[in-house]
Design a protein around this motif. Structure first.
Motif, PDB file in Angstrom:
ATOM      1  N   UNK A   1       0.860  -1.361   0.074  1.00  0.00           N
ATOM      2  CA  UNK A   1      -0.056  -0.002   0.228  1.00  0.00           C
ATOM      3  C   UNK A   1       0.742   1.370   0.015  1.00  0.00           C
ATOM      4  N   UNK A   2       0.491   2.275  -0.771  1.00  0.00           N
ATOM      5  CA  UNK A   2       1.320   3.533  -0.798  1.00  0.00           C
ATOM      6  C   UNK A   2       0.790   4.393   0.048  1.00  0.00           C
ATOM      7  N   UNK A   3       1.479   4.821   1.161  1.00  0.00           N
ATOM      8  CA  UNK A   3       0.746   5.703   1.996  1.00  0.00           C
ATOM      9  C   UNK A   3       1.406   6.914   2.200  1.00  0.00           C
ATOM     10  N   UNK A   4       2.310   7.304   1.007  1.00  0.00           N
ATOM     11  CA  UNK A   4       3.022   8.635   1.026  1.00  0.00           C
ATOM     12  C   UNK A   4       1.773   9.484   0.349  1.00  0.00           C
ATOM     13  N   UNK A   5       1.992  10.923   1.153  1.00  0.00           N
ATOM     14  CA  UNK A   5       1.260  11.927   0.858  1.00  0.00           C
ATOM     15  C   UNK A   5       1.403  12.432  -0.732  1.00  0.00           C
ATOM     16  N   UNK A   6       0.267  12.552  -1.334  1.00  0.00           N
ATOM     17  CA  UNK A   6       0.683  13.131  -2.776  1.00  0.00           C
ATOM     18  C   UNK A   6       1.384  14.303  -2.609  1.00  0.00           C
ATOM     19  N   UNK A   7       2.266  14.457  -3.594  1.00  0.00           N
ATOM     20  CA  UNK A   7       2.786  15.939  -3.651  1.00  0.00           C
ATOM     21  C   UNK A   7       1.809  17.050  -4.028  1.00  0.00           C
ATOM     22  N   UNK A   8       2.087  18.257  -3.815  1.00  0.00           N
ATOM     23  CA  UNK A   8       1.347  19.256  -4.198  1.00  0.00           C
ATOM     24  C   UNK A   8       1.045  19.384  -5.766  1.00  0.00           C
ATOM     25  N   UNK A   9      -0.160  19.329  -6.240  1.00  0.00           N
ATOM     26  CA  UNK A   9      -0.269  19.246  -7.624  1.00  0.00           C
ATOM     27  C   UNK A   9       0.534  20.535  -8.489  1.00  0.00           C
ATOM     28  N   UNK A  10       0.816  19.957  -9.624  1.00  0.00           N
ATOM     29  CA  UNK A  10       1.570  20.914 -10.524  1.00  0.00           C
ATOM     30  C   UNK A  10       0.744  22.204 -10.733  1.00  0.00           C
ATOM     31  N   UNK A  11       1.421  23.144 -11.062  1.00  0.00           N
ATOM     32  CA  UNK A  11       0.810  24.351 -11.577  1.00  0.00           C
ATOM     33  C   UNK A  11       1.334  24.508 -12.962  1.00  0.00           C
ATOM     34  N   UNK A  12       0.382  25.260 -13.710  1.00  0.00           N
ATOM     35  CA  UNK A  12       0.705  25.233 -15.115  1.00  0.00           C
ATOM     36  C   UNK A  12       0.695  26.879 -15.419  1.00  0.00           C
ATOM     37  N   UNK A  13       1.618  27.308 -16.364  1.00  0.00           N
ATOM     38  CA  UNK A  13       1.852  28.472 -16.668  1.00  0.00           C
ATOM     39  C   UNK A  13       1.567  28.573 -18.163  1.00  0.00           C
ATOM     40  N   UNK A  14       0.628  29.828 -18.438  1.00  0.00           N
ATOM     41  CA  UNK A  14       0.643  30.240 -19.996  1.00  0.00           C
ATOM     42  C   UNK A  14       1.084  31.629 -20.307  1.00  0.00           C
ATOM     43  N   UNK A  15       0.964  32.250 -21.366  1.00  0.00           N
ATOM     44  CA  UNK A  15       1.380  33.638 -21.515  1.00  0.00           C
ATOM     45  C   UNK A  15       0.865  34.450 -20.483  1.00  0.00           C
TER      46      UNK A  15
END
Ligand SMILES: CC(C)(COP(=O)(O)OP(=O)(O)OC[C@H]1O[C@@H](n2cnc3c(N)ncnc32)[C@H](O)[C@@H]1OP(=O)(O)O)[C@@H](O)C(=O)NCCC(=O)NCCS
Length: 194
Positions: free
Chosen positions: A1-15
């Motif tokens: 079982x994977x009990x590691x917390x999920x990393x912060x979701x990615x942020x995406x940059x546009x212009x």
């Protein structure tokens, strides 16, 4: 079982745009957007504050479960929170599910400037290149011309034979009929080629 917390979701940059994880401070402007009859014209009803908060909770839970979701849309220099744009797993059964959907909801004063399309292109690119999705769908009622125009700007394709009745709405509901748009990874990547 994977009990590691999920990393912060990615942020995406546009212009001009930033798609970022949600913050507690987004809740109040999100409730104002969801209470606006213009924004909610093509939904059953505007949302009360508690329902808006419950939707934000579901969005954050989606990020927790899948690592992606409808990101909070920031437009640096304009506003810290303009609404959401992003990807979510379709939560009902239909002829096109299982599927990942792309969706958007922006504050009405920010419409007409291309922010939704720019942000959606970033989310779609992430879905195909980072998440490895084979296909992304989107759907709305035939009267939601602004949303259909975003789908068309993204190069998504419509086939009238794929119109469907939204299973979450009762049989006689006037918003039940929906149009489905699709785009596959190959189609998207071809559009990115110079
Ligand atoms: C659907 C929704 C996100 C579309 O917003 P939008 O601002 O019309 O969409 P875009 O960001 O693609 O902007 C396109 C408009 O900006 C204009 N524009 C200005 N600068 C632009 C630029 N740099 N790039 C692209 N378009 C630009 C386009 O000409 C177009 O104008 P038009 O509306 O006069 O044709 C918005 O109407 C909304 O939040 N609706 C309520 C929620 C909803 O219905 N969501 C969908 C449910 S399925």
């Amino acid at each position: 079982m994977n009990d590691h917390p999920r990393p912060e979701p990615a942020s995406l940059r546009g212009e001009r745009i930033l798609l970022r994880p949600w913050r507690p401070a987004d809740r109040a402007p999100f409730a104002a957007i969801n209470a606006d009859a213009r924004v909610m014209e093509h939904f059953p009803a505007p949302l009360a504050e508690r329902d808006s908060d419950a939707l934000a909770d579901r969005i954050e839970a989606h990020f927790g479960k899948h690592g992606f979701g409808p990101w909070a849309l920031e437009i640096p220099g304009v506003t810290e929170f303009a609404g959401f744009v992003g990807l979510l797993t379709v939560s009902f059964d239909a002829h096109f599910t299982p599927a990942v959907e792309i969706g958007w909801r922006l504050a009405a004063p920010l419409w007409g400037r291309g922010y939704a399309s720019e942000a959606a292109a970033c989310a779609m690119h992430y879905g195909f290149t980072e998440l490895g999705l084979p296909e992304i769908v989107s759907f709305t009622v035939p009267a939601n011309l602004r949303s259909l125009a975003v789908m068309q700007r993204l190069g998504m394709r419509y086939d009238i034979r794929e119109d469907f009745l939204h299973p979450r709405l009762p049989p006689e509901h006037p918003l039940r009929l929906h149009r489905l748009y699709r785009i596959g990874r190959e189609q998207w990547m071809e559009r990115q080629a110079p």
